[in-house]
Design an enzyme around this catalytic site. Structure first.
Site, mmCIF file in Angstrom:
data_model
loop_
_atom_site.group_PDB
_atom_site.id
_atom_site.type_symbol
_atom_site.label_atom_id
_atom_site.label_comp_id
_atom_site.label_asym_id
_atom_site.label_seq_id
_atom_site.Cartn_x
_atom_site.Cartn_y
_atom_site.Cartn_z
ATOM 1 N N GLU A 1 0.750 -1.149 -0.023
ATOM 2 C CA GLU A 1 -0.050 -0.168 -0.036
ATOM 3 C C GLU A 1 0.828 1.326 0.093
ATOM 4 O O GLU A 1 2.007 1.197 0.612
ATOM 5 C CB GLU A 1 -1.096 0.044 1.463
ATOM 6 C CG GLU A 1 -1.801 1.204 1.340
ATOM 7 C CD GLU A 1 -2.892 1.153 2.266
ATOM 8 O OE1 GLU A 1 -4.014 1.885 2.023
ATOM 9 O OE2 GLU A 1 -3.200 0.359 3.007
ATOM 10 N N CYS B 1 -6.217 0.862 2.459
ATOM 11 C CA CYS B 1 -7.404 2.041 2.290
ATOM 12 C C CYS B 1 -7.332 2.961 0.962
ATOM 13 O O CYS B 1 -8.105 3.724 0.883
ATOM 14 C CB CYS B 1 -7.232 2.863 3.471
ATOM 15 S SG CYS B 1 -7.816 1.920 4.970
ATOM 16 N N ASN C 1 -12.323 -3.341 0.141
ATOM 17 C CA ASN C 1 -10.941 -3.367 1.054
ATOM 18 C C ASN C 1 -11.386 -3.977 2.597
ATOM 19 O O ASN C 1 -11.622 -4.876 2.771
ATOM 20 C CB ASN C 1 -10.023 -2.267 1.080
ATOM 21 C CG ASN C 1 -9.054 -2.436 2.225
ATOM 22 O OD1 ASN C 1 -8.269 -3.290 2.038
ATOM 23 N ND2 ASN C 1 -8.911 -1.633 3.015
ATOM 24 N N GLU C 2 -11.630 -2.865 3.238
ATOM 25 C CA GLU C 2 -12.033 -3.388 4.708
ATOM 26 C C GLU C 2 -13.621 -2.723 4.732
ATOM 27 O O GLU C 2 -13.843 -2.123 5.764
ATOM 28 C CB GLU C 2 -11.335 -2.331 5.671
ATOM 29 C CG GLU C 2 -9.821 -3.056 6.016
ATOM 30 C CD GLU C 2 -9.181 -2.382 7.079
ATOM 31 O OE1 GLU C 2 -8.184 -3.269 7.562
ATOM 32 O OE2 GLU C 2 -9.241 -1.207 7.407
#
Length: 646
Positions: free
Chosen positions: A34, A230, A361-362
């Site tokens: 990331e 993120c 993603n989350e």
């Protein structure tokens, strides 16, 4: 009187080397990338010029006007949004320097790392609509202002043209800066002012920083997850990662603010942007270079739920779904397809063999479930072989985790992505986490994890040995349950020592040097020594997962015909152990032992001592089918035995 020290009784373990317990996926241990901590721009992407195309919110950020020898001039920022919205700004430099020089300097990413005798490639897009020559003098300055490299060029074209010059640095400097001097009279337009070392990863022009990619290659990772994280979501949807904007001509890749720019009050980084010089083509090629399966994660129409939580209405989701379908075609399609042809035109006719993809993603909640269903149906209808990575939220327990876990199991989802940023104690205590998971349910991807010495995201977290040892203990549980856990990756991957936002991290670097944390070596040892199949390793009929501070797993490698034992002693006392090997094969008279340890739980690696905690190899004797070894306190050992004969 001297009293003989009492001998510690060896702990006896039994390994059933002929009884396969679980198959280990070839790509089980991978890496998670990331763009946080200046991992891309200012990090693995080897560009040395910050704000090269003047697209920061303050277009002249990182640039300073300079005068030398009586030269004069001025700089105008020109907005060309209507013509080039993806690269909206250029500068017009008005030069009045017949004797001296007028110009500008660039500070780089916390300085520029320059190496003596390295050749550097300077380039600029320029046009000179007026008459009269303007000469450019390129200089590298060290931190004290001394010149350590020079080059010259003379732009002449009235239309945009790329100009380049190469020169050799005369000294090493980690805080250098670039000076672009102009001599003559008139005006000249400039854009994409760039400087790269000639020796990048695989010597690709405008490529990646070789020492950082080499550290990834040295792990022999099974997969590369990209671009996050993120970053995928963005603080809002305009700030999300859009893969189609990250490929093709460099000067057509739109620069945007990095979502970690102002995320943490303890580490604000207002100069943190994404140029996407490291884009999806580069991710795919890097994965291929290091032998890793590509694992892209795509936005599912949801911005980060910790920030705006912005949503695309379900009836407007088609472009997001189409991006996912087009990415599969870009990766795997032939030259007769639109996106496969683009990949071919970009110099890679061979498909990338994409087999898996993350949807979101989350993410969590009913809104994620609703969007997941749409994405999954569209992908599976067209590409049924693609495995879908599904989020069970940012936490490893709780109401949202339970709800998503229950939903995805009912849907027979492919792979569930679990994340945990917890204390070392949590990792030691949860080595048994997957022992009782449903063996017939979805497989698990431990997609993000790292032990936090203080607390999740705390700026006081350390990459210490206590954290790394707890991760090693936890990973014995991942491997022992390889029939459930198919993939695992530590996070985050990279951190610039002068520009980080989050810690701990796997690999640290400055502008010239890099080092692996103790956690890096734990990850590397598991990846290099995973074997092909888990076999039972027991003590008195029970798995070794925390009792008396010991953690262990064993595997065989059918390719090399070896038995591999991993053993963690988290206690404060050295322990002699004996492994009795049951099964038909015989083993050689010696075994290789790799030891990773420190007597100090708080010990760390650093730029000054990069291998203070690093693997040490040795040989021990093997007595038939018995291996005797003493495991020091606070130690992780890997033992490899070669089968002979049968």
């Amino acid at each position: 009187m001297v009293t003989a020290r009492a001998q510690i009784t060896p702990m006896i373990f039994t390994i059933a080397a002929d009884k396969i317990k679980a198959h280990i996926e070839p790509n089980m241990y991978g890496i998670f990338f990331e763009d946080i901590n200046m991992a891309a721009d200012g990090g693995v992407y080897a560009e040395l010029v910050k704000n090269r195309s003047f697209e920061f919110n303050s277009p002249l950020a990182a640039w300073t006007e300079r005068l030398k020898g009586g030269g004069k001039g001025s700089i105008e920022v020109v907005d060309r949004t209507a013509e080039r919205p993806e690269n909206a700004h250029i500068i017009k430099v008005n030069v009045n320097a017949t004797t001296g020089y007028f110009g500008l300097s660039n500070e780089g990413f916390r300085g520029m790392g320059i190496k003596k005798d390295e050749r550097y490639s300077f380039s600029v897009n320029a046009r000179k609509p007026g008459t009269g020559p303007i000469t450019m003098l390129i200089e590298l300055h060290n931190a004290k202002g001394a010149v350590i490299g020079t080059g010259r060029l003379t732009p002449t074209a009235t239309q945009w043209k790329k100009y380049a010059v190469k020169f050799t640095a005369t000294a090493t400097e980690d805080k250098a800066s670039l000076y672009v001097w102009l001599k003559g009279t008139g005006a000249i337009d400039l854009d994409m002012i760039s400087l790269f070392p000639e020796h990048t990863w695989k010597n690709r022009p405008a490529g990646l920083r070789a020492d950082l990619v080499q550290k990834l290659a040295d792990m022999k990772p099974g997969f590369l997850r990209f671009p996050g994280g993120c970053i995928v979501e963005g603080r809002d949807l305009a700030n999300r990662y859009q893969w189609k904007k990250s490929i093709g001509d460099i000067d057509k890749r739109e620069t945007i603010i990095n979502r970690w720019n102002m995320e943490f009050k303890h580490r604000p980084t207002p100069d943190y942007y994404q140029t996407f010089g490291l884009g999806f083509m580069e991710y795919f090629m890097t994965a291929e270079d290091i032998g890793a399966s590509p694992l892209p994660i795509l936005n599912c129409g949801m911005a980060c739920q910790f920030n705006t939580g912005q949503l695309v209405p379900v009836d407007q989701l088609d472009p997001y779904v189409q991006d996912a379908l087009d990415l599969i075609e870009f990766a795997n399609g032939g030259p007769d397809t639109k996106w496969g042809k683009l990949r071919t035109d970009l110099g890679h006719p061979k498909p990338f063999n994409l087999k898996m993809m993350g949807v979101g993603n989350e993410q969590w909640g009913e809104q994620y479930i609703e969007r997941w269903k749409i994405f999954t149906k569209a992908i599976k209808d067209k590409y049924p072989y693609i495995k879908i990575i599904s989020s069970v939220g940012p936490f490893a327990a709780g109401e949202e985790f339970t709800r998503l876990d229950k939903f995805f199991r009912a849907q027979h989802a492919d792979i569930l992505d679990e994340h945990y940023y917890q204390s070392p104690k949590w990792f030691f205590d949860n080595a048994k986490r997957y022992d009782n998971y449903d063996r017939n349910g979805p497989k698990i991807f431990a997609g993000e994890y790292a032990a936090q010495s203080v607390g999740g995201g705390s700026p006081e977290n350390k990459n210490n040995w206590d954290c790394a040892l707890s991760e090693a203990a936890f990973m014995t549980g991942l491997e022992r349950n390889a029939d459930v856990v198919h993939m695992a990756s530590y996070a985050p991957l990279f951190a610039h020592v002068d520009a980080w936002q989050w810690r701990p991290d796997l690999i640290w670097f400055d502008n010239l040097r890099s080092y692996g944390s103790p956690s890096y070596y734990v990850q590397q040892l598991f990846s290099l020594n995973k074997g092909t199949d888990v076999v039972p390793l027991l003590q008195k009929g029970e798995m070794v997962s925390g009792k008396d501070g010991y953690y262990a797993t064993a595997s065989i490698d059918k390719g090399t015909n070896e038995l591999i034992i991993k053993f963690v002693n988290s206690g404060a006392t050295a322990q002699p152990v004996k492994f009795n090997i049951e099964g038909g094969k015989s083993y050689g008279k010696t075994a290789t032992v790799i030891t990773l340890r420190s007597a100090d739980k708080a010990a760390e690696n650093s730029l000054a001592a990069p291998t203070a905690i690093s693997p040490v190899k040795s040989l021990i004797n093997v007595d038939g089918k018995a291996v005797n070894v003493t495991v020091e306190p606070l130690t992780f050992k890997v033992i490899r035995l070669k089968a002979v004969g049968m």
